[in-house]
Scaffold this motif. Structure first.
Motif, PDB file in Angstrom:
ATOM      1  N   ALA A 161      41.400  68.339 -40.510  1.00 57.42           N
ATOM      2  CA  ALA A 161      42.784  68.026 -40.160  1.00 57.42           C
ATOM      3  C   ALA A 161      43.552  69.216 -39.598  1.00 57.42           C
ATOM      4  O   ALA A 161      44.593  69.030 -38.962  1.00 57.42           O
ATOM      5  CB  ALA A 161      43.518  67.477 -41.384  1.00 57.42           C
ATOM      6  N   LEU A 200      36.583  64.953 -40.790  1.00 53.79           N
ATOM      7  CA  LEU A 200      37.578  65.243 -39.764  1.00 53.79           C
ATOM      8  C   LEU A 200      38.429  66.412 -40.258  1.00 53.79           C
ATOM      9  O   LEU A 200      39.135  66.280 -41.266  1.00 53.79           O
ATOM     10  CB  LEU A 200      38.465  64.016 -39.513  1.00 53.79           C
ATOM     11  CG  LEU A 200      37.743  62.732 -39.114  1.00 53.79           C
ATOM     12  CD1 LEU A 200      38.745  61.583 -38.975  1.00 53.79           C
ATOM     13  CD2 LEU A 200      36.956  62.918 -37.807  1.00 53.79           C
ATOM     14  N   ARG A 233      43.489  60.749 -36.292  1.00 56.54           N
ATOM     15  CA  ARG A 233      42.411  60.517 -37.272  1.00 56.54           C
ATOM     16  C   ARG A 233      42.312  59.032 -37.627  1.00 56.54           C
ATOM     17  O   ARG A 233      41.214  58.481 -37.764  1.00 56.54           O
ATOM     18  CB  ARG A 233      42.658  61.367 -38.526  1.00 56.54           C
ATOM     19  CG  ARG A 233      42.790  62.861 -38.231  1.00 56.54           C
ATOM     20  CD  ARG A 233      42.689  63.692 -39.503  1.00 56.54           C
ATOM     21  NE  ARG A 233      43.701  63.375 -40.495  1.00 56.54           N
ATOM     22  CZ  ARG A 233      44.903  63.957 -40.580  1.00 56.54           C
ATOM     23  NH1 ARG A 233      45.264  64.885 -39.689  1.00 56.54           N
ATOM     24  NH2 ARG A 233      45.758  63.616 -41.538  1.00 56.54           N
ATOM     25  N   LEU A 271      42.854  67.185 -34.179  1.00 56.14           N
ATOM     26  CA  LEU A 271      42.997  66.153 -35.206  1.00 56.14           C
ATOM     27  C   LEU A 271      44.173  66.388 -36.147  1.00 56.14           C
ATOM     28  O   LEU A 271      44.263  65.746 -37.196  1.00 56.14           O
ATOM     29  CB  LEU A 271      41.692  66.073 -36.030  1.00 56.14           C
ATOM     30  CG  LEU A 271      40.444  65.664 -35.245  1.00 56.14           C
ATOM     31  CD1 LEU A 271      39.200  65.841 -36.101  1.00 56.14           C
ATOM     32  CD2 LEU A 271      40.560  64.231 -34.760  1.00 56.14           C
ATOM     33  N   ALA A 286      34.923  67.872 -35.944  1.00 51.59           N
ATOM     34  CA  ALA A 286      34.389  66.814 -36.796  1.00 51.59           C
ATOM     35  C   ALA A 286      32.918  67.104 -37.063  1.00 51.59           C
ATOM     36  O   ALA A 286      32.249  67.772 -36.268  1.00 51.59           O
ATOM     37  CB  ALA A 286      34.555  65.454 -36.123  1.00 51.59           C
TER      38      ALA A 286
END
Length: 517
Positions: A286, A284, A297, A291, A412
């Motif tokens: 960030a 993921l 998340r 996200l 992702a």
């Protein structure tokens, strides 16, 4: 072959001439008794099946499993690892370390040469490491040298590395393909098409998306390679790989799917099951707008059942994992906000993120890098749909996936990453502010930077363990990624192949010891 060091840059013509001479010498050597312990057909070809095109040919750029497998035959790192991944002597002895832990002195073995016949000496080691450190190289392994203050080559057989502060992970970083030694007098750009290393095999030819052919390096420092030729044949379809094994068109292949591995096993083949430090993960990013809120998340983490991913996508072959798979520092897979799927908690996190009805997530996966990738993406797509997170799966070919991944052009991504016996080697390059892949990971913090620095400041494993426990907890508490499972790997080979070693992560660093009759 001549073993005299030549200075200055070689031209492409010079490389080609030297390579041709090396191939001739290797072919002639294959007809004699030679050294080493391997037996079998001196002129035999070992065909290794791989699922994707190994497009990355410069050691410090390699990120795909397939490129690493090929380059591990062409190049040598300074140090090797044993079957469990522990550093041991390679083209250099294990280093002498000063009392303050800041000076590492390596002594190179005598008589190590590159495939073009030139000596491998301390100047090549210094050049390689400084090339990796140079930000212009965008080296995947640059973080392994974050503690390095300077590198000296006082004589041809000696390399002295001085560190800014003690670094317990430093030696571990010198054992893989990403830090393998290249010749200092060959233009690094030319290595993209004409690799020149000191490994057991030397580059002969490449047909993109079809095959790479290597021939025996008769002067390999560790002994005579067992097969005269190794061909890495690209076969993206698993069932085609199985058929090729059964017909003898392929001699060795590695599977992460137990059913496929069982299907490939017959009266003509054998199968080895090996443990893995590698891990499957939902990365993921960030820093992605989708996200950037940790609650978004965490909602993803809580909505996912890792066991369901294992049972569905990996057909039960694997164990849930936390971030660190290194045996001495292994994370507790249950120590995270949602060790089991918790849809109510996932919805609470969505509400905290200001997205009570969910959101849309782009999920990148690959059709060729490993067999379960697309199935994992589809399983996660279904699970996240239960809490209103709409997942758009984008299945790319392996080269496009790697390009997008390196460019951090995704929200992702489904990935399988290699593990290590040292947790700093695993994660320092992802989750420190200056890490080589921090742009890809998208997550770091002053707290993590401090913890990673503390983690390498002592060589005592007992003292390091609680530090890496904190790092692991930080990563899962922030849902930097969602760690899924560690797989089992299945090495299937024809019974005509002898001497294939069983190694953690199905490493083929010692493939040169195998022969085919």
């Amino acid at each position: 072959m001549s073993t005299q060091r030549r200075h200055g840059h070689r031209t492409h013509a010079t490389v080609a001439t030297a390579l041709a001479a090396g191939l001739l010498t290797a072919g002639l050597a294959g007809c004699g008794s030679g050294g080493g312990e391997s037996t079998g057909d001196a002129n035999g070809t070992l065909v290794f099946g791989i699922s994707a095109d190994p497009a990355q040919m410069v050691p410090w750029t390699a990120t795909s499993t397939q490129s690493i497998q090929v380059l591990s035959q062409i190049y040598s790192p300074l140090l090797n690892t044993d079957a469990e991944g522990v550093p041991e002597a390679g083209i250099a002895e294990l280093p002498e370390v000063s009392e303050d832990g800041k000076t590492y002195t390596f002594t190179l073995q005598d008589g190590v040469t590159f495939a073009d016949g030139s000596d491998l000496d301390s100047a090549d080691v210094k050049y390689t490491y400084e090339k990796i450190i140079d930000p212009a190289s965008s080296a995947s392994s640059a973080s392994y040298f974050a503690s390095v203050a300077g590198i000296e080559a006082p004589d041809p057989q000696t390399v002295v590395v001085t560190l800014k502060q003690p670094d317990a992970s430093f030696v571990s970083g010198l054992t893989g393909v990403n830090t393998a030694i290249v010749p200092s007098d060959v233009d690094a750009k030319s290595l993209e098409t004409e690799p020149v290393g000191s490994g057991p095999y030397q580059f002969k030819s490449r047909t993109p998306n079809e095959s790479i052919t290597l021939t025996r390096n008769a002067d390999y420092y560790a002994g005579k390679p067992g097969a005269a030729t190794v061909e890495f044949r690209v076969i993206p379809d698993e069932q085609s790989m199985v058929s090729s094994l059964k017909t003898g068109a392929v001699d060795v292949a590695i599977f992460d799917n137990p059913v496929t591995a069982k299907t490939a096993t017959s009266g003509q083949t054998t199968s080895m099951t090996v443990d893995s430090l590698s891990y499957h993960v939902l990365q993921l990013r960030a820093t992605s707008p989708t996200l950037k809120d940790p609650n978004a998340r965490l909602a993803i983490q809580c909505a996912i059942s890792r066991q369901d991913v294992i049972d569905s996508a990996a057909l039960g072959s694997g164990k849930p994992t936390g971030p660190i798979t290194s045996p001495e520092y292994r994370s507790d897979p249950e120590a995270q906000p949602c060790p089991e799927q918790d849809l109510d908690k996932a919805k609470d996190y969505l509400a905290k993120a200001g997205k009570p009805n969910g959101f849309t997530l782009n999920l990148m996966t690959s059709q060729g890098l490993y067999s379960t990738a697309v199935d994992e993406a589809q399983n996660i797509q279904a699970q996240l749909g239960k809490v209103g997170i709409e997942v758009e799966v984008e299945a790319l070919d392996s080269n496009a996936y790697v390009e997008r991944w390196l460019a951090a052009d995704f929200d992702a991504a489904i990935a399988m990453n290699g593990g290590s016996s040292d947790p700093n080697t695993m994660y320092g390059r992802y989750f420190t502010t200056s890490g080589s892949f921090n742009k890809v990971a998208g997550y770091s913090s002053p707290e993590l930077d401090k913890l990673f620095a503390e983690g390498i400041a002592t060589t005592d494993a007992a003292a390091r363990k609680p530090i890496y426990d904190q790092i692991s907890q930080n990563l899962v508490d922030q849902a930097a990624w969602v760690w899924l499972f560690t797989p089992e790997m299945y090495v299937v080979s024809n019974k005509s192949v002898k001497g294939l070693e069983e190694r953690t992560d199905a490493s083929i660093a010692t493939l040169w010891k195998a022969s085919v009759s």
